[in-house]
Design a protein around this motif. Structure first.
Motif, mmCIF file in Angstrom:
data_model
loop_
_atom_site.group_PDB
_atom_site.id
_atom_site.type_symbol
_atom_site.label_atom_id
_atom_site.label_comp_id
_atom_site.label_asym_id
_atom_site.label_seq_id
_atom_site.Cartn_x
_atom_site.Cartn_y
_atom_site.Cartn_z
ATOM 1 N N LEU A 1 0.820 -1.213 0.000
ATOM 2 C CA LEU A 1 0.000 0.000 0.000
ATOM 3 C C LEU A 1 0.852 1.259 0.000
ATOM 4 O O LEU A 1 0.478 2.275 -0.585
ATOM 5 N N ASN A 2 1.988 1.194 0.675
ATOM 6 C CA ASN A 2 2.870 2.357 0.770
ATOM 7 C C ASN A 2 3.977 2.338 -0.282
ATOM 8 O O ASN A 2 4.943 3.080 -0.176
ATOM 9 N N PHE A 3 3.828 1.485 -1.279
ATOM 10 C CA PHE A 3 4.838 1.331 -2.325
ATOM 11 C C PHE A 3 4.893 2.593 -3.166
ATOM 12 O O PHE A 3 3.872 3.106 -3.613
ATOM 13 N N ASP A 4 6.092 3.092 -3.389
ATOM 14 C CA ASP A 4 6.292 4.292 -4.195
ATOM 15 C C ASP A 4 6.126 3.927 -5.670
ATOM 16 O O ASP A 4 6.925 3.179 -6.235
ATOM 17 N N ARG A 5 5.097 4.450 -6.299
ATOM 18 C CA ARG A 5 4.796 4.115 -7.698
ATOM 19 C C ARG A 5 5.894 4.573 -8.660
ATOM 20 O O ARG A 5 5.999 4.073 -9.760
ATOM 21 N N ALA A 6 6.719 5.502 -8.241
ATOM 22 C CA ALA A 6 7.813 5.968 -9.101
ATOM 23 C C ALA A 6 8.821 4.856 -9.341
ATOM 24 O O ALA A 6 9.541 4.865 -10.336
ATOM 25 N N TRP A 7 8.872 3.880 -8.429
ATOM 26 C CA TRP A 7 9.802 2.755 -8.592
ATOM 27 C C TRP A 7 9.452 1.901 -9.807
ATOM 28 O O TRP A 7 10.287 1.194 -10.335
ATOM 29 N N LEU A 8 8.215 1.946 -10.235
ATOM 30 C CA LEU A 8 7.793 1.114 -11.356
ATOM 31 C C LEU A 8 8.390 1.589 -12.683
ATOM 32 O O LEU A 8 8.266 0.911 -13.692
ATOM 33 N N ALA A 9 9.028 2.725 -12.662
ATOM 34 C CA ALA A 9 9.611 3.271 -13.889
ATOM 35 C C ALA A 9 10.887 2.548 -14.290
ATOM 36 O O ALA A 9 11.248 2.544 -15.464
ATOM 37 N N ASP A 10 11.574 1.919 -13.346
ATOM 38 C CA ASP A 10 12.802 1.210 -13.706
ATOM 39 C C ASP A 10 12.680 -0.278 -13.375
ATOM 40 O O ASP A 10 11.767 -0.710 -12.678
ATOM 41 N N ASP A 11 13.600 -1.062 -13.885
ATOM 42 C CA ASP A 11 13.540 -2.518 -13.737
ATOM 43 C C ASP A 11 13.699 -2.977 -12.288
ATOM 44 O O ASP A 11 13.053 -3.937 -11.873
ATOM 45 N N ASP A 12 14.559 -2.310 -11.529
ATOM 46 C CA ASP A 12 14.760 -2.702 -10.131
ATOM 47 C C ASP A 12 13.472 -2.532 -9.325
ATOM 48 O O ASP A 12 13.134 -3.366 -8.494
ATOM 49 N N GLY A 13 12.763 -1.453 -9.567
ATOM 50 C CA GLY A 13 11.497 -1.214 -8.880
ATOM 51 C C GLY A 13 10.456 -2.248 -9.251
ATOM 52 O O GLY A 13 9.709 -2.729 -8.396
ATOM 53 N N LEU A 14 10.409 -2.595 -10.542
ATOM 54 C CA LEU A 14 9.468 -3.631 -10.984
ATOM 55 C C LEU A 14 9.788 -4.975 -10.350
ATOM 56 O O LEU A 14 8.888 -5.710 -9.947
ATOM 57 N N LYS A 15 11.079 -5.289 -10.257
ATOM 58 C CA LYS A 15 11.483 -6.564 -9.639
ATOM 59 C C LYS A 15 11.092 -6.596 -8.168
ATOM 60 O O LYS A 15 10.603 -7.605 -7.667
ATOM 61 N N ARG A 16 11.314 -5.470 -7.474
ATOM 62 C CA ARG A 16 10.954 -5.428 -6.057
ATOM 63 C C ARG A 16 9.443 -5.560 -5.892
ATOM 64 O O ARG A 16 8.965 -6.279 -5.022
ATOM 65 N N TYR A 17 8.682 -4.859 -6.720
ATOM 66 C CA TYR A 17 7.220 -4.934 -6.661
ATOM 67 C C TYR A 17 6.746 -6.361 -6.931
ATOM 68 O O TYR A 17 5.881 -6.873 -6.239
#
Length: 150
Positions: A79-95
């Motif tokens: 719920l508190n996930f920063d949506r800006a992380w979805l812009a790069d591959d590392d953020g997508l992997k973490r999500y």
């Protein structure tokens, strides 16, 4: 051999008086659980009849509490996930990893709830589950209009 058919009102009243259950007969919370796990334990144990759990259920109930708490932690993280992380591959992997961990916790908790017989399906008889809803609609079908509706 048990009596077949419906139970009489008198036998149901006597059954309620035969063995009164005290709070001391309930399964006690293990001291080594965290505060959040103890809270889940109390919710589950107090929701069921006192005779529902015996000391042999304790390990399964402990695991269930841990999976519920872990699932809540992961849900908060998502719920508190920063949506800006979805812009790069590392953020997508973490999500993706968070979603996979959350699903694993949900599956494990669901499996343990089934084994502990605390799911709605295990608690309510399948032939009587919908009766309360049917009685609320006064026997009318959804497509039938009342005389005052037309």
């Amino acid at each position: 051999m048990t009596q077949r058919g419906r139970k009489s009102t008198a036998s149901r009243e006597v059954a309620g008086l035969v063995a009164p259950v005290t709070g001391e007969q309930r399964l006690r919370v293990p001291a080594h659980l965290s505060d959040a796990e103890q809270s889940v334990w109390l919710e589950v144990v107090n929701d069921q009849p006192a005779s529902a759990f015996s000391p042999t259920h304790s390990p399964l109930l402990e695991m269930y509490c841990r999976h519920i708490v872990n699932g809540r932690i992961l849900a908060d993280e998502l719920l508190n996930f920063d949506r800006a992380w979805l812009a790069d591959d590392d953020g997508l992997k973490r999500y993706d990893r968070l979603l996979a961990m959350s699903e694993r916790e949900s599956r494990a908790a669901s499996s343990l709830a089934t084994r502990l017989r605390i799911t709605r399906q295990a608690v309510e008889h399948p032939t009587t589950v919908g009766r309360s809803l049917k009685n609320q609609s006064k026997g009318r079908k959804p497509w039938e209009l009342a005389a005052s509706d037309s």
